[in-house]
Design a protein around this motif. Structure first.
Motif, PDB file in Angstrom:
ATOM      1  N   ASP A 215       0.892  -1.213  -0.138  1.00 60.09           N
ATOM      2  CA  ASP A 215       0.197  -0.411  -0.539  1.00 60.09           C
ATOM      3  C   ASP A 215       1.017   1.618   0.302  1.00 60.09           C
ATOM      4  O   ASP A 215       0.582   1.885  -0.845  1.00 60.09           O
ATOM      5  N   ASN A 216       2.045   1.164   0.115  1.00 53.56           N
ATOM      6  CA  ASN A 216       3.006   2.159   0.321  1.00 53.56           C
ATOM      7  C   ASN A 216       3.884   2.342  -0.820  1.00 53.56           C
ATOM      8  O   ASN A 216       4.608   3.266  -1.012  1.00 53.56           O
ATOM      9  N   GLU A 218       5.701   0.084  -2.068  1.00 53.80           N
ATOM     10  CA  GLU A 218       6.954  -0.283  -1.684  1.00 53.80           C
ATOM     11  C   GLU A 218       6.950  -1.834  -2.543  1.00 53.80           C
ATOM     12  O   GLU A 218       6.540  -2.521  -2.845  1.00 53.80           O
ATOM     13  N   LYS A 577       4.722   9.705  -3.856  1.00 58.13           N
ATOM     14  CA  LYS A 577       3.502   9.575  -2.639  1.00 58.13           C
ATOM     15  C   LYS A 577       2.504  10.657  -2.853  1.00 58.13           C
ATOM     16  O   LYS A 577       1.168  10.888  -2.056  1.00 58.13           O
ATOM     17  N   ASN A 580      -1.244   9.191  -3.041  1.00 60.94           N
ATOM     18  CA  ASN A 580      -2.554   9.130  -1.309  1.00 60.94           C
ATOM     19  C   ASN A 580      -3.471  10.361  -1.508  1.00 60.94           C
ATOM     20  O   ASN A 580      -4.571   9.881  -0.792  1.00 60.94           O
TER      21      ASN A 580
END
Length: 642
Positions: A215-216, A218, A577, A580
């Motif tokens: 979810d990040n 990565e 990012k 998000n």
């Protein structure tokens, strides 16, 4: 001598000391708890009181409880307590006021040497096991006398595990690793796999890795298989292995694409066994289900076709094919073909000298301050960078280098040619490096990389003296070999959801169409999430009907998706990012950018295996060989080696 050592030999704390020799009526021993410091102690033949006092003074925390309850080996005195018993009583009185504090210290600062001794054999087994797996060592090392002697000496007499003990431990760790990996993949919504075949020592292995995005954002990777297949494998063998491996991890429905090289067997396999939805209408036909089920071979092929994911050819391997074949052929056929051949032959003479002679390598290091490696024959970029290293030297350095190695000098025309060659095709080398990545490389980077490469080559064409036709041929090859990627809806959506590119790479007249596709995808992933969350639960009447103000019907959802996409496309932040802020777009990004543009990870798996498969050192069965490789590759995401 045996009688003189009888007190020491029957002492409960004997294991803390190593007997050295006798001196008259005394014994000399070495304290194991004082290591690495060498501490030799002397004690009487018929008494161990001196050694007990040493344990009291130096190692009381580690040994207090056992010493306190132990009776003395010396004959008891009828007049009262022995000197040792008196010492223990004094220690008990002195320590009673700080018992709680010392108990805490005992838990946190217990002598590590004591821990080592108490668990030394199991700890040694773990160290040796991890050493073989993490460094991909052949199991035969366990039987090498020098290795066994070294380990046993360093571990103060503990034994190196045998082959059977290693195999047992390997099976346990492998089962644990596979169980943990299955649990992780059960929670993943979308992933991609890479596959390839590796042949070595008259053996062929089928390897497969899988990759997904957290979810990040990565990227995580895992090895699924490196299994033995017949040396004369067919496309049917490949299809069977892909289906078998996907099924064993329960990921058939989650694989967004399988990435492979351009090998004929893979291309043919995916072409012949692609899903029915991808077949053209005129190729469709009806079959009698009963006859299909009765026909074993056709029935197998029939059902296998439903488990195949979409096929994605390795972008870096395709671009390397363009550079090493299309570009190279155009160069040799061009006006400077002879010049290219003569110049690269002189370069090859330098590389050969550097590899075959340590004196030549030292001379190159002394003169040029660089190291040369023989370029890989099937990697165009390795040859390009080797030529570029030579062209970075000054004329005086080149002349000195040629003299020292005894190879022919470049002519002025050859020097000018190689200088222009490295300048014109620098963007090709850069693009190859870009597409060869893994952690920060996504499918969405392929189209912008190719478009930028074409533009930079076309800019070079206006200023080049020798390579204008070569550039034209290279650009045409990019359009031809990457036609499927340029037309791929998945690749275009993957690019659109990357903040670095959005829709800026598209012509104005094509942006609206892709924006509409993106809205549709955002709406679908949001609906899919809602269905998952409400699956099995009761539906309220207001949720069933979607009329009136405040309803959550499809029109409202579409407006929200369109607004989110519009805000995303208007943004200028190029950092991942920022996704998000747009949860729907982020889900679409994960769905399509999970796919890697390169099959390089499975090549890494094979390179690890080459350390084990040696003519003399490989005695592992195919199953155990696979387990070692998978444990090593997956050590970062599982606890099987801890």
């Amino acid at each position: 001598m045996e009688r003189s050592r009888i007190a020491f030999d029957h002492w409960i704390h004997k294991h803390h000391f190593t007997f050295r020799d006798t001196r008259g009526r005394n014994l000399n021993v070495q304290c194991n708890l004082c290591l690495p410091k060498i501490n030799i102690l002397s004690t009487a033949r018929d008494s161990t009181s001196n050694l007990k006092k040493h344990l009291e003074r130096k190692h009381s925390v580690a040994c207090r409880r056992r010493i306190r309850d132990e009776p003395s080996v010396e004959a008891p005195s009828s007049d009262g307590p022995s000197s040792y018993e008196s010492s223990v009583l004094e220690n008990q009185m002195a320590e009673s006021s700080s018992e709680a504090k010392e108990a805490k210290i005992e838990r946190s600062t217990i002598d590590p040497t004591t821990i080592y001794h108490q668990t030394s054999q199991s700890w040694l087994n773990s160290l040796v096991f991890n050493f073989i797996v993490e460094d991909v060592q052949p199991i035969s090392i366990l039987e090498q006398p020098g290795f066994r002697k070294m380990i046993e000496a360093l571990s103060r007499g503990n034994k190196v595990m045998c082959r059977n003990a290693f195999i047992t431990r390997l099976e346990v760790a492998s089962n644990k690793m596979k169980g943990e990996l299955k649990d992780k993949l059960d929670k993943v919504q979308t992933l991609c796999t890479t596959a390839d075949v590796w042949s070595v020592q008259d053996r062929s292995y089928f390897g497969m890795t899988c990759h997904w995005l957290e979810d990040n954002l990565e990227r995580k990777s895992a090895a699924l298989a490196c299994t033995r297949i017949p040396i004369s494998y067919t496309c049917e063998t490949i299809i069977a292995k892909i289906q078998e491996i996907h099924s064993s991890y329960n990921i058939e429905s989650k694989v967004q694409a399988t990435v492979t090289d351009n090998g004929n067997n893979f291309v043919k396999a995916f072409k012949e066994f692609c899903p029915e939805d991808d077949q053209e209408v005129e190729q469709s036909r009806f079959e009698d289900l009963g006859s299909i089920l009765c026909d074993g071979e056709m029935g197998g092929d029939f059902f296998l076709s439903y488990f195949l994911p979409p096929h994605q050819r390795c972008a870096s391997q395709t671009l390397n094919l363009i550079a090493s074949k299309d570009l190279a052929e155009a160069v040799l056929k061009g006006q400077a073909g002879k010049l290219h051949s003569s110049a690269t032959e002189k370069c090859a003479a330098i590389w050969h000298k550097a590899q075959s002679s340590t004196e030549a390598a030292d001379a190159i290091e002394s003169i040029a301050k660089i190291n040369f490696t023989d370029p890989c024959s099937n990697q165009w970029s390795s040859e390009y960078y080797a030529i570029n290293k030579l062209m970075s030297l000054t004329d005086s350095q080149l002349n000195e280098l040629f003299e020292a190695l005894g190879v022919p000098h470049f002519t002025p025309d050859e020097t000018a040619y190689l200088t222009e060659y490295t300048d014109v095709f620098k963007p090709v080398a850069f693009a190859l490096d870009l597409l060869h990545g893994e952690e920060k490389c996504f499918l969405g980077i392929v189209i912008p990389t190719l478009l930028t490469l074409k533009r930079k080559l076309e800019e070079k064409a206006a200023n080049t003296r020798l390579f204008s036709k070569v550039i034209d041929s290279t650009v045409k090859a990019i359009d031809s070999r990457f036609k499927q990627v340029f037309e791929s809806s998945d690749a275009r959506l993957a690019t659109a959801t990357m903040p670095q590119f959005r829709l800026w790479w598209l012509p104005e007249d094509e942006r609206e169409s892709l924006r509409a596709q993106l809205i549709t995808e955002v709406l679908q992933v949001d609906q899919g999430t809602e269905e998952t969350e409400t699956n099995g639960g009761s539906v309220h009447e207001d949720e069933f009907f979607s009329y009136g103000p405040g309803s959550s019907g499809n029109k409202s959802g579409k407006r929200e998706a369109a607004e989110q996409v519009w805000l995303y496309l208007q943004g200028t932040n190029k950092d991942l990012k920022c996704l998000n802020e747009f949860p729907g777009v982020k889900k679409v990004f994960i769905k399509f950018n999970t796919t890697l543009p390169s099959s390089a990870p499975v090549q890494e798996l094979f390179s690890n295996g080459s350390n084990i498969v040696t003519p003399k050192g490989h005695h592992l069965s195919d199953e155990h060989f696979e387990r070692v490789l998978l444990l090593r590759y997956n050590s970062k995401i599982t606890t099987a080696l801890e």
